[in-house]
Scaffold this active site. Structure first.
Site, PDB file in Angstrom:
ATOM      1  N   HIS A 136       0.811  -1.215   0.000  1.00 30.05           N
ATOM      2  CA  HIS A 136       0.000   0.000   0.000  1.00 30.05           C
ATOM      3  C   HIS A 136       0.849   1.272   0.000  1.00 30.05           C
ATOM      4  O   HIS A 136       0.346   2.364  -0.275  1.00 30.05           O
ATOM      5  CB  HIS A 136      -1.003  -0.004   1.163  1.00 30.05           C
ATOM      6  CG  HIS A 136      -0.409   0.225   2.517  1.00 30.05           C
ATOM      7  ND1 HIS A 136      -0.119  -0.800   3.391  1.00 30.05           N
ATOM      8  CD2 HIS A 136      -0.067   1.364   3.164  1.00 30.05           C
ATOM      9  CE1 HIS A 136       0.374  -0.307   4.512  1.00 30.05           C
ATOM     10  NE2 HIS A 136       0.405   1.011   4.397  1.00 30.05           N
ATOM     11  N   ASP A 166       0.503  -7.697   1.443  1.00 32.85           N
ATOM     12  CA  ASP A 166       0.837  -6.279   1.577  1.00 32.85           C
ATOM     13  C   ASP A 166       2.351  -6.063   1.624  1.00 32.85           C
ATOM     14  O   ASP A 166       2.855  -5.278   2.420  1.00 32.85           O
ATOM     15  CB  ASP A 166       0.178  -5.684   2.829  1.00 32.85           C
ATOM     16  CG  ASP A 166       0.207  -4.153   2.811  1.00 32.85           C
ATOM     17  OD1 ASP A 166       0.262  -3.568   1.715  1.00 32.85           O
ATOM     18  OD2 ASP A 166       0.196  -3.542   3.902  1.00 32.85           O
ATOM     19  N   SER A 250       4.547   2.695   7.925  1.00 30.73           N
ATOM     20  CA  SER A 250       4.272   1.517   7.110  1.00 30.73           C
ATOM     21  C   SER A 250       5.486   1.138   6.277  1.00 30.73           C
ATOM     22  O   SER A 250       6.060   1.979   5.583  1.00 30.73           O
ATOM     23  CB  SER A 250       3.088   1.776   6.178  1.00 30.73           C
ATOM     24  OG  SER A 250       1.904   1.941   6.903  1.00 30.73           O
TER      25      SER A 250
END
Length: 405
Positions: A136, A166, A250
């Site tokens: 993402h 992911d 992230s």
């Protein structure tokens, strides 16, 4: 009477003179004693002066006196050692996308930073440095830019990504990259074990931020809606930590006290009633995904070639009249379409078949089917499918190929 008065006066004078003599004699003795002590112990005279000087408030430089600093401590611990070892391997990743806007001359295109995240340099090979991050973070990017810990910016290329886990891998030229992270293992990870999260919360302004916490839980499962259609597509296995993980973290590193990367920070649960639940992809699960992305640009998985829907999401009317399931069958996966020339088509599966088992495993929904297929089967393996067709239980053996379900 005059004699007595005179005599009394003389006696008073004698007494006053005597007291004065005693006082002067005592004062002289005290002074001599003090001088003897100073000569014997010369440091005593400075003691009170130094104490007063140390406790007084720092003075302004304009008064000509230096500001006093009492303590300078070089703190070294397991935490600082782990940070020193791993922090320079954590980089910033900028997702740059094309944007259109209306100007006086018509529609024009330009590039702008759509978001930032973090990444971990895990390998240098063949003149390239390989960086793992989240899918993402790089999703829909037209360009990628990596910012090293010293502020150096490098253009990056996407090697490949995997939305199911992911994870993604990007590469840069390695001549400016000095530090490569060491991967640890999550096999023996324990709740309560201290960990450190390193990343770029809220963007590059806070690059290299370090937060500390503990492992709150291992082998957690989080439901993921990958295509954002409101239905659960996958159950992600993650590590739970209370180390602060914020937007921009992230793709960053979750590090143990040995400075080894044990997780790739992925998400947090952000609700008003929730505090301190950060989630990280276990490195043991990430390594085979990273390896496939390096080799193929994607993850090679076993492939059936069908479109699916969980029976629980289908109305009871269609369960009975369209799928024609026995009343005792309330779960499973309905086939809503079969791709031509796929393994499922070759094995004879059809629309409206309902899969309830794979090999010796019961299948209750799409997530269970995907997890069994992706985790337990390889390309070229055979799988025994148990399914219902027109109310009758049947079986078929399918040889799996590569592709998406």
């Amino acid at each position: 009477m005059g004699y007595y008065e005179e005599n009394e006066e003389n006696q008073n004078k004698q007494k006053k003179g005597s007291r004065t003599g005693y006082f002067l004699s005592g004062l002289g003795g005290a002074i001599i004693g003090a001088l003897l002590i100073l000569l014997a112990f010369p440091g005593v005279g400075m003691l009170n002066n130094e104490t007063d000087h140390e406790t007084e408030a720092p003075t302004n430089k304009e008064e000509g006196k230096p500001i006093q600093q009492k303590v300078s401590v070089d703190v070294t611990s397991a935490v600082t050692g782990a940070v020193d070892k791993a922090s320079d391997a954590v980089v910033g990743i900028s997702n740059i996308q094309e944007t259109s806007f209306w100007s006086g001359r018509g529609n024009e295109s330009s590039s702008a930073e759509a978001g930032t995240g973090s990444g971990v340099v895990y390998k240098k090979e063949g003149g390239k440095a390989y960086i793992v991050t989240n899918n993402h973070v790089i999703e829909n990017a037209n360009e990628l830019e990596v910012t090293l810990s010293d502020g150096t910016k490098l253009p990056a290329e996407l090697q490949g990504s995997d939305p199911w886990t992911d994870l993604a891998v990007v590469v840069v030229d390695d001549d400016k990259v000095k530090t490569v992270a060491e991967f640890g293992s999550t096999e023996k990870l324990k709740p309560g074990e201290p960990v450190i999260a390193i990343g770029n919360p809220l963007g590059l302004q806070f690059s290299g931020s370090v937060t500390q916490g503990i492992i709150s839980g291992v082998e957690r499962t989080i439901e993921v809606d990958i295509d954002e259609d409101g239905q659960v597509d996958w159950n992600a296995e993650v590590i739970q930590t209370d180390a602060a993980i914020n937007p921009g973290n992230s793709g960053g590193a979750l590090v143990n006290m040995s400075g080894q990367v044990i997780g790739i920070n992925s998400m947090k649960i952000a609700e008003s009633a929730v505090e301190g639940i950060g989630l990280s992809i276990p490195i043991d699960s990430a390594i085979p995904i990273i390896s496939d992305i390096e080799k193929y640009g994607e993850v090679k998985r076993a492939y059936l070639g069908v479109n699916l829907a969980s029976v629980e999401e289908i109305s009871q009317y269609h369960q009975q009249n369209t799928l024609k399931l026995p009343k005792k069958v309330t779960s499973g996966v309905a086939v809503t379409g079969v791709q031509s020339n796929s393994p499922a088509a070759k094995a004879g599966l059809e629309e409206f078949d309902v899969i309830v088992g794979m090999d010796n495993e019961n299948i209750h929904d799409i997530v269970e089917l995907r997890k069994y297929l992706y985790n337990e089967k390889k390309i070229g393996d055979k799988v025994k499918i148990t399914y219902y067709r027109d109310g009758k239980k049947e079986t078929a053996e399918i040889e799996l190929s590569s592709g998406e379900i």
